[in-house]
Enzyme design. Sequence first.
Site: not given
Ligand code: F6P
Length: 323
Positions: A23, A104, A127, A162, A187, A211
């Site tokens: 940017v 957000g 995410d 484990r 798994e 298995r």
């Molecule tokens: O949105 C990204 C993220 O890492 C999510 O996967 C997670 O739920 C959240 O942010 C964690 O937020 P913070 O860093 O505020 O704990």
Amino acid sequence: MKRIAVLTSGGDAPGMNAAIRAVVRTGIDYGWEVYGVQHGYSGLIDGNFRLLGQRDVGGIIQQGGTILGSARSDEFRTEEGRLRAIRELNQAGIEALVVIGGNGSQTGAHALDQMGFPVVGVASTIDNDLYGSDITIGVDTALNIALEAIDRLKVTASSHQRAFLVETMGRNSGYLALMAGIAGGAEAVVIPEVETDPEALVEEVRIAYQRGKAHAIIVVAEGATPEADGLARYFKKHSERIGFELRVTTLGHVQRGGAPGAFDRLLATRLGARATEELADGRHGVLVGHRKGEITTTPYDEVVSHVKTLDTSLLALAKVLAK
Ligand code: F6P
């Protein structure tokens, strides 16, 4: 246009710096001044701006996190907070804003744009739950970090026969868990999009033991029902019949803090550059993303009114491949 600003908001994502760099450098190439806003929307409300030159964004393309800092601002969710931000932007003579962030952050950006301040968004969140981009900045790196952890856990799990519950991030999205599970040869995978019966899961792991599997990796997304803690308790109660002893690893923020890989650097660079191009062409109120192999823009109205869905048919594939 003479002066624009750029900010990063929400959870940081590997590649954000590459987007900032793009940017700044493409903006300067258009002959503009580019300001960095410190600490996301909080900094916007406080008028925390800093002029960025080409050298200020040197040597950051390979760095994780964000040189501008990020924050989650409750004040910006209010109209009063956004009006304060617009006042600060106007006072500084800034005419448009690029917002690098996830759901957000882009909802906030949309609100600002609707109030008359031109904004273009850049799709960035580990995410991968943002409508308007098939893949977002940070996902690939976060996925590779989760994968590396799973590969390592498999080694120690096999040595001790484990089972491991590995909790991945993702808020309410199972994308990271599902992809890490498939790529890591887990798994079982537990995601928020599909409710999981703990008894059925225990049964799957017990059968895997019978298995002759040397380990069982169960990848659990953080927003899943039941959540990792609940599943772990259920497993421990039934450990005698399962065969495997259980350990739990929460990957958490480790996934967010990595240095961006080539994919994220390139994606972020292209999205950041396209964002300034949109502004140069007089367009705003859109999210710049990556869809069907192309760099695209999606109107904010569409972005905020749609929910990105996960292809849950891949869960069935994960089950077949776990046999
Ligand atoms: O949105 C990204 C993220 O890492 C999510 O996967 C997670 O739920 C959240 O942010 C964690 O937020 P913070 O860093 O505020 O704990």
